[in-house]
Design a protein around this motif. Structure first.
Motif, short mmCIF file in Angstrom:
data_model
loop_
_atom_site.label_atom_id
_atom_site.label_comp_id
_atom_site.label_asym_id
_atom_site.label_seq_id
_atom_site.Cartn_x
_atom_site.Cartn_y
_atom_site.Cartn_z
N ALA A 1 0.83 -1.20 0.00
CA ALA A 1 0.00 0.00 0.00
C ALA A 1 0.87 1.25 0.00
O ALA A 1 1.99 1.27 0.54
N ALA A 2 0.36 2.31 -0.61
CA ALA A 2 1.04 3.59 -0.60
C ALA A 2 0.85 4.27 0.75
O ALA A 2 0.03 3.84 1.58
N ASP A 3 1.59 5.33 1.00
CA ASP A 3 1.41 6.09 2.23
C ASP A 3 -0.04 6.55 2.35
O ASP A 3 -0.64 7.01 1.35
N GLU A 4 -0.59 6.42 3.55
CA GLU A 4 -1.97 6.81 3.88
C GLU A 4 -3.02 5.96 3.17
O GLU A 4 -4.20 6.29 3.19
N GLU A 5 -2.59 4.86 2.57
CA GLU A 5 -3.53 3.93 1.94
C GLU A 5 -3.68 2.72 2.84
O GLU A 5 -2.70 2.08 3.20
#
Length: 505
Positions: free
Chosen positions: A340-344
């Protein structure tokens, strides 16, 4: 150089932990007095010899005890004797103890006469001998020396509830427990002059680690069975305690307790695990113990520990669970298997040598939770897929989002809804039941039980009386909602989604 700062994941057999402290240093402080590391080594060897006379290598040895001296020695003594320890939470009731004895295939059951008297015929399985604690304490066997063999051998079964069904045994090896102890001792910066007040149950992964990490650092353990927060406060002052770990509900009580300034100043470090710590409580603890380092942690019994937040970051990130502990690679994985990407949001996946060996005699549930690591993992191998949703921020700090399964977590105890529902049905007062977790600021969650009445009179009283007699306090429903009907899905099963929509918090 890795994030482990040069700490190498070298594991030995668990019972060698007693050899890490200086012989003259104090290892244990309890009602019986003090025990230095030389005495601890002799006591572990003697208990191991007594157990070895009663069982064969690989046998499971269950213990159902408060925090007595013998209870503190059982894990090390069993492993020294080539046995597998099965600690049973002293708060559990008769039926739950019987399940663990049967499921583990225990060959020895160590307890006290008063506890043994609570069991009924058939609770102790055929082939399992009952030993009273006093019988082992009076043994005069020649102590066994430290054991040899692989660090990958099974050492302990820790029983934890699953999202369905009864508690299941997590299989932990010598390596899992040894590296867990070294890891925690390292990031907590434990030292030989530290004293840990052990208030968590020894059947709880963090509770067992209280002992092991402190002894790995050469420090002293003060075991305590407490009734109220004031007992903890008094023990900190009486024993010059420097280190205290607890679950959020206990920390809430301790934050409200009366702390003499001199007593509060003794503590060097506080650690919280077993659930989310409310930010107001974090701020309150920082005010009461400004000199102490506060560690916010996240743990999985299936990996023995997973993340911690550096105390220097707590004031700015009170809702974070931090980063992976030494020897742990922590990934946030989307449903498609990518990172997952940051904040995902994504599922927390734990990779590395702390990962347990699976669930005891349960290949189906093992296959669901213990699966190959994501392709992006640098360590690879089998990972624990936690089922918990987290997000990672731009600084690499993790924040807990929620549980993907239906587990209920009360005071740090993982509770299976099915276990509560089965107890409700066993009472004879209800025909159907659904247990839900509802947010509770003090306890993390509380249990809301939705039930359809069965036949007979005084159903409410019968249900409550049954719960009081058969389940420990942390499994008692906070609220019981009586309904005439419960919804079903097209397959004829209870529609839990609709129940939660209609009755959830």
């Amino acid at each position: 150089m890795t994030e482990w700062d040069g700490l190498e994941p070298h594991a030995e057999r668990l019972d060698r932990l007693t050899l890490r402290g200086a012989p003259q240093d104090i290892a244990l402080i309890d009602k019986a007095g003090t025990l230095d590391f030389a005495g601890l080594e002799v006591a572990v060897g003697g208990l191991a010899a007594a157990l070895a006379r009663q069982a064969e290598r690989g046998d499971r040895v269950a213990s159902w005890l408060p925090k007595t001296r013998l209870a503190c020695l059982m894990a090390l003594a069993c492993t020294r004797a080539g046995l597998v320890h099965v600690p049973v939470n002293p708060l559990l009731r008769r039926a739950q103890v019987a399940h663990i004895l049967t499921d583990s295939g225990a060959r020895l059951f160590v307890t006290q006469p008063a506890r043994a008297a609570l069991l009924e015929e058939g609770d102790v399985p055929i082939g399992c001998a009952v030993l009273h604690e006093a019988d082992l304490e009076s043994s005069s066997d020649t102590p066994l020396p430290p054991s040899e063999g692989s660090a990958d051998e099974l050492a302990v079964l820790l029983y934890t509830s699953g999202s369905t069904g009864k508690p299941k045994g997590v299989m932990l090896s010598h390596a899992n427990l040894w590296l867990g102890a070294i890891s925690v001792a390292h990031y907590l910066r434990l030292a030989p002059d530290d004293r840990t007040l052990a208030v968590l149950p020894l059947s709880f992964d963090a509770g067992l680690n209280q002992l092991l990490s402190t002894w790995a650092a050469g420090g002293s353990v003060v075991p305590l069975d407490y009734l109220v927060a004031a007992d903890v406060v008094r023990a900190v002052g009486r024993h010059d305690v420097t280190t205290l770990a607890g679950v959020p509900p206990l920390w809430i009580q301790l934050a409200e307790a009366n702390w003499p300034a001199e007593t509060a100043a003794r503590l060097r470090r506080l650690s919280a695990t077993g659930g989310r710590m409310p930010a107001p409580v974090v701020r309150h603890l920082r005010a009461i113990f400004p000199q102490a380092d506060l560690y916010l942690m996240y743990g999985l019994t299936e990996a023995f520990r997973s993340t911690y937040l550096d105390p220097a970051l707590v004031d700015r990130h009170p809702d974070s669970i931090g980063r992976g502990i030494p020897f742990a690679e922590i990934l946030v994985v989307k449903q498609d298997g990518n990172i997952a990407a940051d904040e995902e949001p994504g599922e927390l996946v734990h990779v590395g040598p702390l990962v347990a060996q699976g669930y005891w005699r349960d290949a189906e549930r093992t296959a669901l939770r213990f699966r190959p690591a994501p392709a992006a993992s640098r360590l690879g191998g089998i990972a624990v897929w936690s089922g918990d949703a987290v997000v990672r921020d731009a600084d690499g700090l993790l924040r807990f989002v929620g549980r993907d399964d239906e587990m209920i977590k009360v005071s740090g105890n993982r509770i299976s809804p099915t276990e509560i529902e089965e107890a409700a049905l066993a009472s004879g007062a209800v025909a159907e039941a659904v247990a839900l977790g509802m947010p509770d600021e003090r306890m993390g969650q509380a249990i809301r039980l939705i039930v359809r009445r069965a036949g007979g009179e005084n159903a409410e009283a019968r249900l409550l009386a049954y719960f009081k007699a058969e389940l420990p306090n942390f499994q008692q429903p906070r609220e019981v909602v009586w309904v005439d009907t419960l919804p079903y899905n097209p397959n004829g099963k209870l529609d839990r989604v609709r129940v939660r929509e209609e009755h959830g918090a």
